[in-house]
Design a protein around this motif. Structure first.
Motif, PDB file in Angstrom:
ATOM      1  N   ALA A  86      24.716  94.454 114.806  1.00  0.00           N
ATOM      2  CA  ALA A  86      25.372  94.791 115.954  1.00  0.00           C
ATOM      3  C   ALA A  86      24.639  96.005 116.535  1.00  0.00           C
ATOM      4  O   ALA A  86      24.630  96.159 117.746  1.00  0.00           O
ATOM      5  CB  ALA A  86      26.799  95.666 115.245  1.00  0.00           C
ATOM      6  N   ALA A  87      23.765  96.796 115.540  1.00  0.00           N
ATOM      7  CA  ALA A  87      22.967  97.657 116.279  1.00  0.00           C
ATOM      8  C   ALA A  87      21.836  97.019 117.011  1.00  0.00           C
ATOM      9  O   ALA A  87      21.340  97.544 118.364  1.00  0.00           O
ATOM     10  CB  ALA A  87      22.197  98.604 115.042  1.00  0.00           C
ATOM     11  N   VAL A  88      21.420  95.834 116.683  1.00  0.00           N
ATOM     12  CA  VAL A  88      20.240  95.055 117.298  1.00  0.00           C
ATOM     13  C   VAL A  88      21.111  94.684 118.868  1.00  0.00           C
ATOM     14  O   VAL A  88      20.382  94.756 119.813  1.00  0.00           O
ATOM     15  CB  VAL A  88      20.013  93.696 116.682  1.00  0.00           C
ATOM     16  CG1 VAL A  88      19.177  92.891 117.505  1.00  0.00           C
ATOM     17  CG2 VAL A  88      19.156  94.276 115.446  1.00  0.00           C
ATOM     18  N   ARG A  89      22.264  94.349 118.711  1.00  0.00           N
ATOM     19  CA  ARG A  89      22.782  93.778 119.954  1.00  0.00           C
ATOM     20  C   ARG A  89      22.999  95.120 120.919  1.00  0.00           C
ATOM     21  O   ARG A  89      22.756  95.000 122.134  1.00  0.00           O
ATOM     22  CB  ARG A  89      24.174  93.171 119.688  1.00  0.00           C
ATOM     23  CG  ARG A  89      23.716  91.761 119.342  1.00  0.00           C
ATOM     24  CD  ARG A  89      25.289  91.016 119.487  1.00  0.00           C
ATOM     25  NE  ARG A  89      25.807  90.679 120.687  1.00  0.00           N
ATOM     26  CZ  ARG A  89      25.655  89.532 121.305  1.00  0.00           C
ATOM     27  NH1 ARG A  89      25.286  88.415 120.652  1.00  0.00           N
ATOM     28  NH2 ARG A  89      26.048  89.216 122.372  1.00  0.00           N
ATOM     29  N   PHE A  90      23.462  96.196 120.593  1.00  0.00           N
ATOM     30  CA  PHE A  90      23.775  97.298 121.002  1.00  0.00           C
ATOM     31  C   PHE A  90      22.433  97.923 121.909  1.00  0.00           C
ATOM     32  O   PHE A  90      22.600  98.223 123.019  1.00  0.00           O
ATOM     33  CB  PHE A  90      24.389  98.450 120.426  1.00  0.00           C
ATOM     34  CG  PHE A  90      24.757  99.526 121.042  1.00  0.00           C
ATOM     35  CD1 PHE A  90      25.685  99.938 122.000  1.00  0.00           C
ATOM     36  CD2 PHE A  90      23.596 100.854 120.925  1.00  0.00           C
ATOM     37  CE1 PHE A  90      25.974 100.881 122.650  1.00  0.00           C
ATOM     38  CE2 PHE A  90      24.089 101.960 121.503  1.00  0.00           C
ATOM     39  CZ  PHE A  90      25.111 101.965 122.394  1.00  0.00           C
ATOM     40  N   THR A  91      21.536  97.936 120.954  1.00  0.00           N
ATOM     41  CA  THR A  91      20.104  98.429 121.626  1.00  0.00           C
ATOM     42  C   THR A  91      19.661  97.608 122.774  1.00  0.00           C
ATOM     43  O   THR A  91      19.109  98.147 123.637  1.00  0.00           O
ATOM     44  CB  THR A  91      19.121  98.518 120.391  1.00  0.00           C
ATOM     45  OG1 THR A  91      19.612  99.226 119.344  1.00  0.00           O
ATOM     46  CG2 THR A  91      17.597  98.950 120.737  1.00  0.00           C
ATOM     47  N   ALA A  92      19.669  96.304 122.602  1.00  0.00           N
ATOM     48  CA  ALA A  92      19.344  95.509 123.683  1.00  0.00           C
ATOM     49  C   ALA A  92      20.248  95.552 125.074  1.00  0.00           C
ATOM     50  O   ALA A  92      19.623  95.733 126.056  1.00  0.00           O
ATOM     51  CB  ALA A  92      19.424  93.844 123.266  1.00  0.00           C
ATOM     52  N   TRP A  93      21.395  95.751 124.762  1.00  0.00           N
ATOM     53  CA  TRP A  93      22.225  95.933 125.777  1.00  0.00           C
ATOM     54  C   TRP A  93      21.961  97.467 126.542  1.00  0.00           C
ATOM     55  O   TRP A  93      21.899  97.453 127.633  1.00  0.00           O
ATOM     56  CB  TRP A  93      23.825  96.183 125.204  1.00  0.00           C
ATOM     57  CG  TRP A  93      24.806  96.347 126.270  1.00  0.00           C
ATOM     58  CD1 TRP A  93      25.290  95.911 127.551  1.00  0.00           C
ATOM     59  CD2 TRP A  93      25.261  97.703 126.710  1.00  0.00           C
ATOM     60  NE1 TRP A  93      26.064  96.513 128.200  1.00  0.00           N
ATOM     61  CE2 TRP A  93      25.984  97.898 127.688  1.00  0.00           C
ATOM     62  CE3 TRP A  93      25.057  98.960 125.847  1.00  0.00           C
ATOM     63  CZ2 TRP A  93      26.772  98.927 127.918  1.00  0.00           C
ATOM     64  CZ3 TRP A  93      25.840 100.203 126.365  1.00  0.00           C
ATOM     65  CH2 TRP A  93      26.863 100.136 127.397  1.00  0.00           C
ATOM     66  N   TRP A  94      21.659  98.385 125.720  1.00  0.00           N
ATOM     67  CA  TRP A  94      21.192  99.650 125.975  1.00  0.00           C
ATOM     68  C   TRP A  94      20.179  99.633 127.008  1.00  0.00           C
ATOM     69  O   TRP A  94      20.078 100.402 128.146  1.00  0.00           O
ATOM     70  CB  TRP A  94      21.356 100.618 124.901  1.00  0.00           C
ATOM     71  CG  TRP A  94      20.904 102.047 125.619  1.00  0.00           C
ATOM     72  CD1 TRP A  94      19.943 102.826 125.350  1.00  0.00           C
ATOM     73  CD2 TRP A  94      21.983 102.979 126.284  1.00  0.00           C
ATOM     74  NE1 TRP A  94      20.009 103.940 125.971  1.00  0.00           N
ATOM     75  CE2 TRP A  94      21.327 104.238 126.654  1.00  0.00           C
ATOM     76  CE3 TRP A  94      23.438 102.867 126.808  1.00  0.00           C
ATOM     77  CZ2 TRP A  94      21.947 105.226 127.038  1.00  0.00           C
ATOM     78  CZ3 TRP A  94      24.022 104.088 127.225  1.00  0.00           C
ATOM     79  CH2 TRP A  94      23.322 105.183 127.612  1.00  0.00           C
ATOM     80  N   LYS A  95      19.016  99.206 126.493  1.00  0.00           N
ATOM     81  CA  LYS A  95      17.843  99.005 127.168  1.00  0.00           C
ATOM     82  C   LYS A  95      17.927  98.256 128.406  1.00  0.00           C
ATOM     83  O   LYS A  95      17.326  98.509 129.281  1.00  0.00           O
ATOM     84  CB  LYS A  95      16.826  98.209 126.274  1.00  0.00           C
ATOM     85  CG  LYS A  95      16.266  99.184 125.005  1.00  0.00           C
ATOM     86  CD  LYS A  95      15.135  98.771 124.348  1.00  0.00           C
ATOM     87  CE  LYS A  95      14.644  99.758 123.459  1.00  0.00           C
ATOM     88  NZ  LYS A  95      13.287  99.635 122.884  1.00  0.00           N
ATOM     89  N   SER A  96      18.686  97.260 128.380  1.00  0.00           N
ATOM     90  CA  SER A  96      18.807  96.465 129.818  1.00  0.00           C
ATOM     91  C   SER A  96      19.761  97.202 130.641  1.00  0.00           C
ATOM     92  O   SER A  96      19.328  97.028 131.865  1.00  0.00           O
ATOM     93  CB  SER A  96      19.729  95.045 129.231  1.00  0.00           C
ATOM     94  OG  SER A  96      20.170  94.485 130.441  1.00  0.00           O
TER      95      SER A  96
END
Length: 198
Positions: free
Chosen positions: A178-188
């Motif tokens: 979940a952290a991987v997905r959130f980090t990718a979403w935040w950076k995008s």
């Protein structure tokens, strides 16, 4: 076969989990009870691979991440195969033990399987074209829901000494995904803001 191997792995792991339960447990009820547990566990890594495939590419651009992304559909289908075997083991365990599950389990678990099969049967180009924007919505909501079912299941067992050895690492893996997905979403999101401001 080069790309579809996760599907075959899902089937083999599911069947191996049942065989392992029968080889290590005594009594039919206990064998099927553990078979239900083991079949759920072997499918979990396949789901996690599908869950983090695209975010990993966005974050790392590594060859391994690209390899996983290219086979994301098949990791998802492999999970569907493994979890279908889990469903068979679970139903059999309920039948031989005579012990039913609570209504909450049936409702949320049943919804998870409905979503799983919708995603599996629409994992093709024809369905993607026919569903349009709804395809992405269904698959995005669906994979998050399946992640949540596993997360709450393992997180809820961490305090149980008999299940903590499995529940704690699996909960950590789910949170890391979940952290991987959130980090990718935040950076995008940050990139889009920067582009809008420039």
């Amino acid at each position: 076969m080069e790309k579809t191997w996760p599907v075959w792995i899902g089937g083999m792991l599911g069947l191996a989990a049942i065989a392992f339960a029968f080889a290590t447990q005594a009594g039919v009820v206990n064998q099927w009870h553990e078979a239900a547990h083991y079949t759920a566990r072997v499918g979990f890594p396949l789901l996690i691979h599908a869950y983090v495939a695209r975010p990993l590419v966005e974050l790392t651009r590594s060859e391994l991440a690209k390899y996983i992304l290219a086979r994301r559909k098949y990791f998802g289908l492999g999970f569907a195969v493994a979890h279908t075997i889990h469903l068979a083991a679970l139903i059999t365990a309920i039948e031989v033990s005579g012990e039913g599950k609570g209504i909450v389990t049936y409702v949320f678990g049943g919804a998870a399987y409905a979503i799983l099969y919708v995603m599996a049967f629409t994992s093709n180009t024809a369905a993607m074209k026919a569903m349009g924007a709804w395809w992405k919505r269904v698959h995005r909501v669906g994979i998050h829901y399946l992640w949540f079912i596993f997360f709450q299941s393992y997180a809820g067992r961490m305090a149980d000494p008999e299940q903590a050895m499995v529940a704690i690492p699996f909960t950590i893996i789910a949170l890391a995904a979940a952290a991987v997905r959130f980090t990718a979403w935040w950076k995008s999101r940050q990139r889009k803001r920067a582009q809008a401001d420039s």
